[in-house]
Design a protein around this motif. Sequence first.
Motif, PDB file in Angstrom:
ATOM      1  N   GLU A 168       0.766  -1.164  -0.043  1.00 44.25           N
ATOM      2  CA  GLU A 168       0.084  -0.014  -0.019  1.00 44.25           C
ATOM      3  C   GLU A 168       0.691   1.249  -0.100  1.00 44.25           C
ATOM      4  OE1 GLU A 168      -3.823   1.557   2.056  1.00 44.25           O
ATOM      5  OE2 GLU A 168      -2.945  -0.237   2.706  1.00 44.25           O
ATOM      6  N   ILE A 169       0.355   2.005  -0.853  1.00 45.47           N
ATOM      7  CA  ILE A 169       1.388   3.531  -1.065  1.00 45.47           C
ATOM      8  C   ILE A 169       0.564   4.314   0.071  1.00 45.47           C
ATOM      9  CG2 ILE A 169       2.522   5.191  -2.457  1.00 45.47           C
ATOM     10  CD1 ILE A 169       1.467   3.655  -4.827  1.00 45.47           C
ATOM     11  N   LYS A 170       1.462   5.130   0.839  1.00 46.76           N
ATOM     12  CA  LYS A 170       1.099   5.994   1.637  1.00 46.76           C
ATOM     13  C   LYS A 170       1.586   7.503   1.302  1.00 46.76           C
ATOM     14  CE  LYS A 170      -1.065   3.975   5.684  1.00 46.76           C
ATOM     15  NZ  LYS A 170      -1.004   3.433   6.892  1.00 46.76           N
ATOM     16  N   LEU A 171       0.537   8.536   1.668  1.00 45.54           N
ATOM     17  CA  LEU A 171       1.415   9.740   1.593  1.00 45.54           C
ATOM     18  C   LEU A 171       1.842  10.002   2.988  1.00 45.54           C
ATOM     19  CD1 LEU A 171      -1.315  11.882  -0.036  1.00 45.54           C
ATOM     20  CD2 LEU A 171       0.495  11.092  -1.107  1.00 45.54           C
ATOM     21  N   ARG A 220       4.687  16.457   3.680  1.00 44.87           N
ATOM     22  CA  ARG A 220       4.078  16.423   2.550  1.00 44.87           C
ATOM     23  C   ARG A 220       3.810  17.626   1.794  1.00 44.87           C
ATOM     24  NH1 ARG A 220      -2.251  14.722   3.263  1.00 44.87           N
ATOM     25  NH2 ARG A 220      -1.410  12.929   4.565  1.00 44.87           N
ATOM     26  N   ARG A 221       3.754  18.606   2.380  1.00 45.58           N
ATOM     27  CA  ARG A 221       3.825  19.997   1.888  1.00 45.58           C
ATOM     28  C   ARG A 221       5.072  19.975   1.010  1.00 45.58           C
ATOM     29  NH1 ARG A 221       2.841  24.398   6.145  1.00 45.58           N
ATOM     30  NH2 ARG A 221       0.913  23.051   5.980  1.00 45.58           N
ATOM     31  N   TRP A 222       6.152  20.143   1.537  1.00 48.49           N
ATOM     32  CA  TRP A 222       7.417  20.082   1.051  1.00 48.49           C
ATOM     33  C   TRP A 222       7.736  18.934  -0.352  1.00 48.49           C
ATOM     34  CZ3 TRP A 222       9.284  24.444   0.471  1.00 48.49           C
ATOM     35  CH2 TRP A 222       9.066  25.393   1.476  1.00 48.49           C
ATOM     36  N   LEU A 223       7.046  17.932  -0.227  1.00 45.88           N
ATOM     37  CA  LEU A 223       7.126  16.911  -1.149  1.00 45.88           C
ATOM     38  C   LEU A 223       6.549  17.240  -2.353  1.00 45.88           C
ATOM     39  CD1 LEU A 223       8.606  14.161  -0.727  1.00 45.88           C
ATOM     40  CD2 LEU A 223       6.531  13.018  -0.723  1.00 45.88           C
ATOM     41  N   GLY A 224       5.113  17.934  -2.092  1.00 39.57           N
ATOM     42  CA  GLY A 224       4.254  18.450  -3.044  1.00 39.57           C
ATOM     43  C   GLY A 224       5.037  19.628  -3.892  1.00 39.57           C
ATOM     44  N   LEU A 225       5.456  20.402  -3.177  1.00 37.44           N
ATOM     45  CA  LEU A 225       6.116  21.688  -3.568  1.00 37.44           C
ATOM     46  C   LEU A 225       7.464  21.704  -4.324  1.00 37.44           C
ATOM     47  CD1 LEU A 225       4.690  24.473  -1.040  1.00 37.44           C
ATOM     48  CD2 LEU A 225       3.948  24.172  -3.473  1.00 37.44           C
ATOM     49  N   PRO A 270       9.271  19.813  -6.424  1.00 33.01           N
ATOM     50  CA  PRO A 270       9.664  19.683  -8.064  1.00 33.01           C
ATOM     51  C   PRO A 270       9.527  21.026  -8.523  1.00 33.01           C
ATOM     52  CG  PRO A 270       8.302  17.849  -7.270  1.00 33.01           C
ATOM     53  CD  PRO A 270       8.084  18.832  -5.980  1.00 33.01           C
ATOM     54  N   MET A 302       1.202  18.668  -8.379  1.00 37.35           N
ATOM     55  CA  MET A 302       1.437  18.540  -7.232  1.00 37.35           C
ATOM     56  C   MET A 302       1.459  19.907  -6.433  1.00 37.35           C
ATOM     57  SD  MET A 302       4.748  16.145  -7.806  1.00 37.35           S
ATOM     58  CE  MET A 302       5.288  15.812  -6.316  1.00 37.35           C
ATOM     59  N   ILE A 358      -1.123  20.990  -3.165  1.00 39.04           N
ATOM     60  CA  ILE A 358      -0.868  21.539  -1.861  1.00 39.04           C
ATOM     61  C   ILE A 358      -1.181  23.145  -1.526  1.00 39.04           C
ATOM     62  CG2 ILE A 358       1.344  22.286  -0.420  1.00 39.04           C
ATOM     63  CD1 ILE A 358       1.120  19.134  -0.949  1.00 39.04           C
TER      64      ILE A 358
END
Lengths: 299, 361, 275
Positions: A2-5, A12-17, A19, C93, C97
């Motif tokens: 199972e993939i989890k965020l 999570r915020r930094w992961l999303g922002l 790239p 992405m 956010i």
Amino acid sequence: MEIKLPANPITRRWLGLSPALITIFIFMVLPIALLGVYSFKPADSYGGVEAGFSLDAWIQLFFDRDLDDTLIFDSIYLQIIWRSVMLAAIGTTLSFLVGFPVAWYIVQQPPERRDILLLLVTIPFWTNLLIRAYSWILILGKNGMIEQPLLAMGLIDDSLEMMYGNMAIGVGLVYSYIPLMILPIYASLEKIDFGLVEAAHDLYADRWAVIQRIVMPLCLPGIIAGCILVFVLSLGDFISPSILGGGKKMMLSNLIQFQFSSARNWPFGGALTMLLLMLVAFGSYFYIKASRKSAYLEK
Amino acid sequence: MNKSIPAISVNSVVKHYASNPPIVALNNVTIEIQDNEFFTLLGPSGCGKTTLLRLIAGFEQPTEGAILLYGDHLEGLDPNDRPVNTVFQSYSLFPHMTIAENIGFGLKMKGQSSDQIALVVRDMLALVKMETFGNRMPNQLSGGQQQRIALVRALAPKPKVLLLDEPLSALDLKLRQAMRLELKRLQKETGITFVFVTHDQEEAMCMSDRVAVMSQGELQQLDSPQMIYERPRNRFVANFIGDVNLIDTKVSSENQNSYVCSHNNIEFSVNKTSQHQVGDQVTLAIRPEKFSLVSSAEGLLKGTVVDSTYMGTDTYLTVKIDDSTELEVRCQNIDLDQQLPTIGETVGLSVPNGAATLLED
Amino acid sequence: MASNIGRSSSNTNKGRIPWLKWWACIFFVYLYGPIAVLIAFSFNDNRIAQVWTEFSTKWYVKAFSNEAIQNAIINSLIVAAVATVCATLFATMAALILSKGMFKGQTLCLGIISLPLLVPEIATAVATLSFFAAINFPLGLTSIIVAHIVFCIPFAFMPIRARLAGMDETLQEAGRDLYANDIKVLWHIVLPQLKPGIFAGGILAFIISIDDFIISLMVAGAGATTLPLYIYGMIRLGVSPEINAVSTVLFLVSLTLVATYWFISKKNEGSNYVH
Ligand SMILES: Nc1ncnc2c1ncn2[C@@H]1O[C@H](COP(=O)(O)OP(=O)(O)OP(=O)(O)O)[C@@H](O)[C@H]1O
Ligand SMILES: [Mg+2]
């Protein structure tokens, strides 16, 4: 599996922002900063810069170095900068004078027709500027669509030489960016309560007074946005001067490009770029200030 | 101004809106509005009141017919060339101008000097007791204050006629009642002809000199508030204004000034307000408060109470007089000890002479 | 509801000025005339581009059998495709956010993402060039792709963010209520609803990339010629019917994409019936 965020919202915020942010930071913010640094370095005549510190690039904006190293005031670059600003200003003014009535016309149409007209205004903005500028060569150039009939009728017997001058560049600038004048003006015209127009009419204002005293002040945010967009884009425009100006009448961006190609003077190019960015930043600052001021007009 | 010339004459005006099929907003409307009159256009939503006002103001052009202002044709004149001003329902105050600039706008457009304008603005602010508000912006005012400013902005250029389109509908009840009196006062003080649009019958009753009742683009009745209430011309007017009992009758005989109409052998004598033949089916209108309760032996009508509702000032009784007819009767609650009939009781009802009105349809 | 006298209606004379219509007509002729001329002459048989002789499609045949043009087209498509995919992914992405709640630095993040819209293209172009030189990044297709990703991000970002802003948050809560974990909510609820926004963003990014000229001009190495660069090279040699033909095709590609974008976003508006 199972993939989890990540559970932690910060991670999570930094992961999303990251790239998007990192890409823009590394390949845009950093390069511009680097260019700023370069403008204070001595030039390497093979392109690039040498180590050390030098104000030469900035001095070169205003002065020419004589044989005996004395500085003589030299306005050649200032002239190009001045021409860029003037052409951008004239282009902006013309765009406004042409575009405002068009936006006003579109707002008055029934909704379906409005949509179509707006699409028609938008399409050129999304099509290749190069092609659009080039198409004017077919119109203005030697033997172009304007000259051909005049020559045939014998009204002129030589080329009008409309190409490769300030006029052609101006036409190109207006043509390139006028959608960006019309769209913001349209957006704020659309928000105006038409009841106000009728109320003014009822209170003895004729059409011109209605436009001048009600419509224009109320859509000021749109007018400012349009003018600044067109001005900033015109100021940095490369295509119109190089295609319609034939590279003879330079604007700021041609001068910059020239420094990084044939002239191989990166520090001077860097200084010119910084100057351009300062002019743009000044424009944006003015825009933000003006739009704050007129914020009370929004419902 | 010559008193005999009407302030506004609407002559056989027809207004169609382009559409398929065309929308008939006004159908052959003829109205004369007198000088210095508080005139009200009353009617349900969509009946064409706003359309008529917009035609007078010049925002729309009539499809047929003509509109005259003190005898002059208005055709072809733009709104800014008509000495008529409008108070808009949504106020339409110019958001980028101060209150004083808003009030002075009309005068400025007429080319008056700023000194004159300042004087008028001061007077206008005084008129609505808002002297200190001149420098505020419209969004710094409450709804009621904006309403007053919209009113004096339209009054400032001293129009010959003031048009008001439901100016009170956005206000709460208390404010609306206060503004009714204020509007009436302003009309008297300024002597300007007011044309007031509303769908609220109470508003129309309490302010107007005359009321035009409209329905579906047609004029139904034009009269004083009292006549509209007491002598409605047709079913629509009778129903639209106040509550009413409609009784189906047949004309049984005719005198010089009146008919005798009968319903199940009960005979009503009514004034000849419209022409009918003996034997025609006609409808009578009687307002619920016209009845008075009497003992079941007396009275013109006799029936059984089937419902009773206490409403504070009044008690509403429903009295069944025969299988097809129930009447609403209103009894004022004068004191606590009052004996009102209970449900199931048989009562008699008396109707004063002239309380019943003969309807045209 | 009571209608109001101040409401506009389409058939009144309100602020109408008679010459306005003619002004708008002339404007649209001005806007499309030159392009129409260009398209017309692309079908002209004559070698001299501006003298009409007869209808012919030979310049299309000629242009598209030219190997250099074919390569340029392939390069352009590769660059646009890769840049679009990356930029749209990054933008999605970031938008997911940034549309959720407020946090410190949010405005700064938004500012950085819209930076490529504010900086004049020539400045980005020369700055990127000097940066690539400084880190010894070889100039070629890769360098063009990287530069394109940067300025495509904000264009992809705008429609996605707009779509997210119009989305009903309670659906996500309902999903969570029905035992979906975060990633399932994202996959089964958010992304399907976001699809039109992502698609619109992708189209914008693609248009911007395929049309880009200045940045490509500065960061392209030898052999990495994109279509606009090739056209520029031809224009410098003078007016020719091949340019007309290639330009017409490029114009029609943009036109199709814009029209698609337009209809998607129109439909988006229609389906946002929340509130
Ligand atoms: N601009 C227009 N175009 C088409 N039809 C219209 C237009 N304006 C009004 N109508 C129609 O004309 C009729 C009369 O409208 P009007 O606005 O005069 O009604 P009203 O009596 O003022 O109603 P309300 O009390 O709701 O304000 C309505 O059926 C309306 O739908
Ligand atoms: Mg109305």
